[in-house]
Design an enzyme around this catalytic site. Structure first.
Site, PDB file in Angstrom:
ATOM      1  N   TYR A  11      10.671  29.860  15.024  1.00 43.30           N
ATOM      2  CA  TYR A  11      10.841  30.084  16.455  1.00 43.30           C
ATOM      3  C   TYR A  11      11.047  31.567  16.763  1.00 43.30           C
ATOM      4  O   TYR A  11      10.178  32.228  17.324  1.00 43.30           O
ATOM      5  CB  TYR A  11      12.042  29.292  16.991  1.00 43.30           C
ATOM      6  N   SER A  12      12.225  32.100  16.421  1.00 45.45           N
ATOM      7  CA  SER A  12      12.619  33.450  16.836  1.00 45.45           C
ATOM      8  C   SER A  12      11.725  34.518  16.228  1.00 45.45           C
ATOM      9  O   SER A  12      11.229  34.384  15.107  1.00 45.45           O
ATOM     10  CB  SER A  12      14.068  33.721  16.436  1.00 45.45           C
ATOM     11  N   SER A  43      15.980  29.817   8.763  1.00 40.22           N
ATOM     12  CA  SER A  43      16.778  29.193   7.702  1.00 40.22           C
ATOM     13  C   SER A  43      15.896  28.318   6.826  1.00 40.22           C
ATOM     14  O   SER A  43      15.088  27.535   7.318  1.00 40.22           O
ATOM     15  CB  SER A  43      17.903  28.350   8.310  1.00 40.22           C
ATOM     16  N   GLU A  76      17.992  19.677  17.448  1.00 43.30           N
ATOM     17  CA  GLU A  76      18.704  20.671  16.638  1.00 43.30           C
ATOM     18  C   GLU A  76      20.118  20.875  17.156  1.00 43.30           C
ATOM     19  O   GLU A  76      21.087  20.918  16.383  1.00 43.30           O
ATOM     20  CB  GLU A  76      17.937  21.995  16.655  1.00 43.30           C
TER      21      GLU A  76
END
Length: 391
Positions: A120-121, A153, A236
């Protein structure tokens, strides 16, 4: 089948099959033979996702029946049930994936044979995920990916990355995004670990150069990725709001810690502990409410309350633990396991403050979508993304 009969069936099955897993030594992003073998048994007996339709590996149970199954597994400490409530990639696929991708990936996800990470980021798009610039273009029967992700992660061990990327630059930023399952173990995907303050390296930066994936790995339709992302983020935040990583050595809970330190009769310590326990209980009730509202394929802003609450609980409990052991908290390392665990929990609390959207982002979501406060201004919301200025 009555609820009593169902409870009896689950108990009988567990009595016949559950023998414990011993010390499996896994991280939250990895798995091993013992864990995979157990999750496979649960999957084959159709206890993994009892609330899902039978055609998709479930039993079509009601929420109450699913709760009974989860309770019985929890009673003996057996994992694997209730994944229809917490397995982020599997639930996202069931809601938005095409049948080919569901058949290919969901069984492996439920059996822990397939692991995932969240792409995502980006360096320039963290708090504002709609501003991602990783590019996906179709070339024949494949999609080609180029870009960079960060704070990912478990990327080093993941089989697939749940990828949000830009597929249309001529529309406003939220409208030009698509969601994919990107195979991670291929040329063109480079994972570099980032050293954390806990001296671990679970976070990673990921560089993607001409990586490829089949067109079937598109989830939710072209340029429909923002809707898919919101559902994935809700799951999440649900997981992060309900659970938190414990100490590396499995140290005693905060009450036992105070008792061992001779501080349990201290009225200030007792008051601080009571506050932490009350906050945890209130958060559990809030999460139960949020999960009850979360229907398949939707998102719930209430999840942000639980996620934010868990973040604050972890920081508060770390403060209380540090106060309990006092000057001992200045020590660290294997020679001082109690202090080392207390300090680890204090530092690791920031993981929950950042992952799944920062505390500040959760406050914005709660303010705007739960409390109905005015939205913050977004000057770039309605212009083509290719016209958006970037530094």
């Amino acid at each position: 089948m009555s609820h009593d009969d169902l409870r009896r069936e689950v108990r009988d099955w567990l009595a016949a099959h559950w023998t414990g897993l011993g010390s499996v030594g896994q991280s939250m992003w990895e798995t091993n033979d013992a864990m995979r073998a157990w999750y496979t048994k649960v999957f084959e007996a159709r206890w993994s996702v009892t609330g899902w339709p039978e055609i998709w590996f479930g039993r079509g149970f009601s929420d109450e029946e699913t709760r009974i199954v989860i309770e019985e597994f929890a009673r003996v400490g057996a994992p694997g049930a209730g994944q229809d409530r917490f397995n982020l990639p599997a639930n996202t696929l069931l809601a938005f994936g095409n049948d080919a991708l569901r058949i290919t990936l969901i069984p492996g996800l439920l059996k822990r044979e397939i692991t995932t990470c969240l792409l995502y980021s980006e360096p320039g798009a963290g708090s504002d995920l709609a501003g991602v610039r990783t590019r996906v273009e179709r070339q024949g029967d494949t999609f080609v990916v180029n870009g960079q992700k960060v704070w990912t992660s478990g990327a080093a061990s993941a089989d697939y990355g749940m990828l949000i990327a830009r597929t249309d630059w001529d529309v406003p930023k939220h409208s030009g995004l698509s969601f994919f399952f990107l195979p991670m173990k291929q040329p063109g995907v480079e994972v570099r670990p980032l050293r954390q303050i806990t001296d671990e390296a679970h976070f990673n930066e990921v560089f993607i150069t001409n990586a490829v994936m089949p067109v079937d790995n598109l989830v939710g339709g072209l340029n429909q990725g923002w809707r898919v992302l919101q559902t994935a983020l809700a799951y999440e935040r649900s997981v992060m709001g309900a659970n938190a990583r414990g100490a590396r050595r499995g140290s005693a809970d905060v009450v036992a810690l105070a008792r061992a330190a001779g501080r349990l009769n201290d009225p200030q310590v007792r008051q601080d502990i009571a506050r932490v326990v009350a906050l945890r209980r209130l958060n559990a009730l809030n999460n139960a409410r949020a999960k009850a509202d979360l229907e398949q394929g939707t998102s719930s802003s209430i999840m942000s309350l639980g996620k934010l609450a868990m973040s604050r609980i972890l920081h508060e409990e770390a403060r209380v633990r540090t106060a309990i052991i006092g000057a001992e908290s200045l020590l660290a390392g294997d020679a001082h396991p109690v202090a080392d665990d207390v300090n680890f929990l204090a530092l690791n609390a920031y993981f929950t403050s950042i992952g799944g959207g920062t505390d500040q982002i959760q406050k914005n979501i709660i303010g705007e979508r739960v409390l109905g406060l005015p939205k913050e201004p977004e000057l770039d919301r309605n212009i083509p993304f290719k016209q958006v200025r970037s530094g």
